[in-house]
Design a protein around this motif. Structure first.
Motif, PDB file in Angstrom:
ATOM      1  N   CYS A   7      -3.826   7.100  -0.426  1.00 41.57           N
ATOM      2  CA  CYS A   7      -3.301   5.755  -0.126  1.00 41.57           C
ATOM      3  C   CYS A   7      -2.376   5.785   1.089  1.00 41.57           C
ATOM      4  O   CYS A   7      -2.468   4.918   1.978  1.00 41.57           O
ATOM      5  N   LEU A   8      -1.482   6.784   1.147  1.00 39.88           N
ATOM      6  CA  LEU A   8      -0.567   6.878   2.278  1.00 39.88           C
ATOM      7  C   LEU A   8      -1.304   7.278   3.553  1.00 39.88           C
ATOM      8  O   LEU A   8      -0.948   6.818   4.642  1.00 39.88           O
ATOM      9  N   GLY A   9      -2.320   8.125   3.416  1.00 37.26           N
ATOM     10  CA  GLY A   9      -3.078   8.529   4.597  1.00 37.26           C
ATOM     11  C   GLY A   9      -3.813   7.379   5.246  1.00 37.26           C
ATOM     12  O   GLY A   9      -3.923   7.318   6.480  1.00 37.26           O
ATOM     13  N   ASP A  67       0.829  -1.204   0.000  1.00 35.44           N
ATOM     14  CA  ASP A  67       0.000   0.000   0.000  1.00 35.44           C
ATOM     15  C   ASP A  67       0.865   1.255   0.000  1.00 35.44           C
ATOM     16  O   ASP A  67       0.555   2.230  -0.709  1.00 35.44           O
ATOM     17  N   ILE A  68       1.929   1.266   0.792  1.00 36.27           N
ATOM     18  CA  ILE A  68       2.834   2.423   0.805  1.00 36.27           C
ATOM     19  C   ILE A  68       3.522   2.570  -0.548  1.00 36.27           C
ATOM     20  O   ILE A  68       3.640   3.684  -1.093  1.00 36.27           O
ATOM     21  N   TRP A  69       3.985   1.465  -1.106  1.00 42.75           N
ATOM     22  CA  TRP A  69       4.637   1.496  -2.417  1.00 42.75           C
ATOM     23  C   TRP A  69       3.676   2.017  -3.476  1.00 42.75           C
ATOM     24  O   TRP A  69       4.053   2.835  -4.341  1.00 42.75           O
ATOM     25  N   ASN A  70       2.438   1.565  -3.430  1.00 43.99           N
ATOM     26  CA  ASN A  70       1.445   2.018  -4.394  1.00 43.99           C
ATOM     27  C   ASN A  70       1.181   3.515  -4.253  1.00 43.99           C
ATOM     28  O   ASN A  70       1.052   4.241  -5.250  1.00 43.99           O
ATOM     29  N   GLY A  71       1.091   4.002  -3.015  1.00 43.15           N
ATOM     30  CA  GLY A  71       0.874   5.421  -2.799  1.00 43.15           C
ATOM     31  C   GLY A  71       2.021   6.269  -3.293  1.00 43.15           C
ATOM     32  O   GLY A  71       1.816   7.317  -3.932  1.00 43.15           O
TER      33      GLY A  71
END
Length: 440
Positions: A61-63, A42-46
């Motif tokens: 996404c990061l939030g 999820d972090i990578w995607n954000g």
């Protein structure tokens, strides 16, 4: 003279070694790896969204990765719980701030460390409780799933409907998007079955087969909601707040005690249940509470699942009917805001979904999955689904204060329960076949 080892002793050693190997593999694959893998993708995607000139999607996404830590920190602060005692002090406030800022690291790390510690201990025998450390690790994992994973699934499905696929990272366009979405979706399905039994007896978790069977039963519910909610949000925009608030209010009402129905006693448990069951049917009962809700948890789950399914279908189906009318009439052509989003930086001004795609792919898939949830609802009181869900189970409290199943043989899959594995798996395959065939 050398003495030979008895054959029976050799066989027992091999059984113990195989049991230890199976415990290590299942702990690593199904307990340790999923949570950090889910958060990491999820972090990578954000970050990838931000790098590719989509800062709005990336920030969202990061939030969402911060939400579990915020929920944990605020909960501890409100309850006045710290590592140094149960008292509201500046240490309590400091702990809340730390969780809010660094919970995206601390909670997955806490989960991994807790499950790693279980590898250093012998596997509990049938009938023995698991340790408090493993119970806390399960709690952290469920918190991640019920907040971050569910939010990521709805957000990423919405992004696919609005913006489509991102650029290729490894194999094909949108591969990182789909990887993040798939892992979060699998985490939700996997945890749905585990939470069903964990909320009854936290110290006596179910076997993999039992939780997997419940996950299959709840799969149509999850598919219906992760597709219907994004459609409602992206087409109705701010108007979608109304059906979401209605769902939360009706869930809260249904989680309480109603005429002729079992319900939860504490307001905090009803609030948590109302929020958690938006994506997947679930009942939250605080493991630290001393009330008798856990003793009646099988009946509470049966009654609330029924209410929750009727609520989601009753609220979302009218919204989908309204959207279908708007999409297939000239009203949308004249008043485009319902099918367009704000011209924010990094976001497109119109949806990528065409009217034909909406009518032939998304709408039939959502309707079929929603109808399947009603089929499960009608079968919930029959042996076909009552056996795998174990609604007739009796929960009692032992001398240590732990909630246990009254019959120890019911804690493990009995031959009567195992006979329902095949029909439930077959039902799930038929459902998937119909949905995929309709979409194609």
């Amino acid at each position: 003279k050398g003495q030979s080892t008895p054959l029976s002793q050799t066989i027992s050693y091999k059984v113990i070694e195989m049991a230890d190997i199976w415990k290590i593999l299942t702990t690593i694959l199904f307990k340790i790896c999923p949570t950090p893998l889910d958060v990491g993708t999820d972090i990578w995607n954000g970050v990838d969204f931000i790098v590719n000139d989509s800062p709005i999607w990336g920030a969202m996404c990061l939030g969402l990765t911060l939400v579990p830590g915020i929920v944990k920190g605020v909960t501890l602060f409100v309850k006045g719980v710290t590592l140094w005692g149960e008292k509201r002090t500046w240490w309590n406030f400091l702990g809340c701030v730390i969780f809010c800022l660094f919970g995206w690291i601390l909670l997955p790390l806490w989960t991994v460390i807790g499950f790693c510690l279980t590898l250093c201990q012998p596997a509990p025998k049938p009938g023995d409780p698991i340790t408090q450390v493993e119970v806390d690790s399960h709690d952290c994992k469920f918190l991640e799933v019920n907040t971050e994973s569910m939010g990521q699934v709805v957000l990423n499905v919405s992004i696919l409907m609005i913006s489509g696929l991102q650029e290729k990272k490894f194999l094909f366009p949108g591969d990182l998007q789909l990887l993040s979405l798939s892992i979060s979706f699998i985490m939700i399905i996997k945890s749905a079955g585990e939470q069903h039994f964990f909320r009854r007896t936290p110290y006596y978790p179910p076997s993999f087969g039992e939780s997997f069977l419940v996950s299959i039963v709840l799969c149509p519910d999850i598919i219906f909601r992760v597709l219907a909610l994004p459609l409602v949000c992206i087409y109705l925009r701010w108007l979608s707040i109304a059906p979401i608030v209605a769902i939360l209010c009706l869930n809260y009402y249904g989680a309480g005690k109603r005429a002729g129905k079992c319900g939860l006693t504490f307001r905090e448990d009803r609030l948590s249940t109302a929020a958690m069951s938006v994506i997947s049917p679930s009942v939250y009962i605080d493991q630290q509470s001393d009330n008798d809700d856990k003793l009646a948890s099988p009946t509470i789950q049966r009654d609330y699942y029924s209410w929750n399914r009727k609520t989601l279908v009753g609220v979302l189906f009218p919204c989908l009917i309204l959207i279908t009318i708007l999409v297939n009439t000239t009203f949308v052509d004249q008043f485009g805001p319902l099918c367009q989003i704000h011209n924010l930086q990094g976001c497109p001004s119109s949806l990528i979904i065409t009217t034909d795609q909406f009518n032939t792919i998304f709408l039939p898939t959502v309707i079929l999955s929603g109808l399947f949830t009603l089929v499960h609802q009608f079968l919930s009181n029959t042996a076909f689904l009552a056996r795998p869900m174990r609604y007739d189970e009796q929960i009692v409290r032992d001398e240590n204060g732990h909630n246990i199943i009254q019959s120890t043989e019911n804690k493990l899959p009995s031959p009567t329960q195992k006979m329902w594995y095949g029909p439930c798996v077959a039902l799930c395959c038929v459902q998937w076949g119909i949905i995929i065939g309709t979409a194609e």
